[in-house]
Design an enzyme around this catalytic site. Structure first.
Site, short mmCIF file in Angstrom:
data_model
loop_
_atom_site.label_atom_id
_atom_site.label_comp_id
_atom_site.label_asym_id
_atom_site.label_seq_id
_atom_site.Cartn_x
_atom_site.Cartn_y
_atom_site.Cartn_z
N ASP A 130 0.87 -1.17 0.00
CA ASP A 130 0.00 0.00 0.00
C ASP A 130 0.91 1.23 0.00
O ASP A 130 1.54 1.56 1.02
CB ASP A 130 -0.91 0.00 1.22
CG ASP A 130 -2.04 -1.03 1.09
OD1 ASP A 130 -1.93 -1.93 0.23
OD2 ASP A 130 -3.02 -0.93 1.85
N LYS A 137 -6.49 3.34 -3.36
CA LYS A 137 -6.90 3.31 -1.95
C LYS A 137 -7.20 4.72 -1.49
O LYS A 137 -6.43 5.65 -1.78
CB LYS A 137 -5.81 2.66 -1.11
CG LYS A 137 -6.11 2.58 0.39
CD LYS A 137 -4.98 1.86 1.12
CE LYS A 137 -5.14 1.94 2.63
NZ LYS A 137 -4.05 1.27 3.35
N LYS A 197 -9.96 0.38 -2.90
CA LYS A 197 -9.90 -0.02 -1.49
C LYS A 197 -10.34 1.17 -0.66
O LYS A 197 -9.75 2.25 -0.73
CB LYS A 197 -8.49 -0.46 -1.09
CG LYS A 197 -8.37 -0.77 0.42
CD LYS A 197 -6.98 -1.27 0.78
CE LYS A 197 -6.82 -1.42 2.29
NZ LYS A 197 -5.49 -1.93 2.68
#
Length: 228
Positions: free
Chosen positions: A94, A156, A185
């Site tokens: 991430d 994300k 996400k």
């Protein structure tokens, strides 16, 4: 939408990125992930190797972070972080986008940095964190486009360390931008089953939360908004 508890578990990245988290707490998160068969644990880079060992022979993936939480590290530092994380067992990264460069409209740099990070760690999944709380809608669209064009599989929403986490409106917007080219996400401030359901309906495919156990228990105990 969610027909079984297993389907719910497989969209959750069970997260512990608290700077004061102890190793025993990391171990607990891994044990919880094994118990519920979460998609992954998302933990600090310094524990990636230990988490990989604890989750060996399970389907639970190890996720760790790069450039976290500000995204302002130099590209060279981010590259070392990414390579080291994968070497230590991370299955997914991430990565925090350089928000300052994006807002300065240095788009070539932003895209190049993401592309380089993906190129040196090609066999793992990359989720690019765009920290939506600091961006207007045009900037969110541009950030998502740059990440997808660079090869990211996920966009994300948030680190959880910004001024605000995921919103339904942002998930809808990001999903419209990426369409079927990438996934979204939702992360930051997601603490109950009702919010998880709302994010999934808005277009999220993965949920980042430190409340995974609570959410699973809500579902198991019958608090499913899809089935009143």
């Amino acid at each position: 939408m969610l027909k079984t508890k297993e389907e719910l578990a497989r969209v959750i990245d069970h997260t512990l990125l608290n700077p004061g988290a102890t190793f025993s707490e990391i171990k607990k998160v891994c044990e919880e992930a094994k118990k519920y068969s979460f998609a992954s644990v998302c933990i600090p880079p310094c524990y990636a190797m230990e988490a990989k060992e604890m989750l060996r022979d399970t389907p639970v993936k190890v996720v760790t972070v790069v450039g976290f939480p500000l995204g302002a590290n130099t590209t060279a530092v981010k590259l070392v972080e990414a390579v080291e994380a994968v070497k230590n067992g991370a299955d997914e990264l991430d990565v925090v986008m350089n928000i300052s460069a994006l807002r300065t409209r240095n788009y070539a740099f932003v895209g190049m940095e993401i592309r380089n990070l993906i190129n040196v760690t090609r066999h793992v999944i990359h989720k690019i964190i765009i920290e939506t709380c600091y961006l207007n809608d045009d900037e969110k669209v541009k950030a998502a486009m740059l990440a997808v064009e660079a090869g990211a599989l996920f966009i994300k929403t948030s680190t959880g360390f910004g001024t605000k986490g995921a919103t339904v409106e942002d998930v809808i917007l990001l999903k419209e931008v990426v369409s079927d080219r990438a996934y979204v996400k939702a992360s930051g401030g997601i603490k109950d089953l009702k919010t998880v359901i709302a994010m999934l309906k808005a277009g999220a495919s993965r949920i980042g939360t430190s409340s995974g156990v609570k959410i699973m228990e809500e579902y198991i105990n019958g608090a499913n908004p899809d089935h009143p």
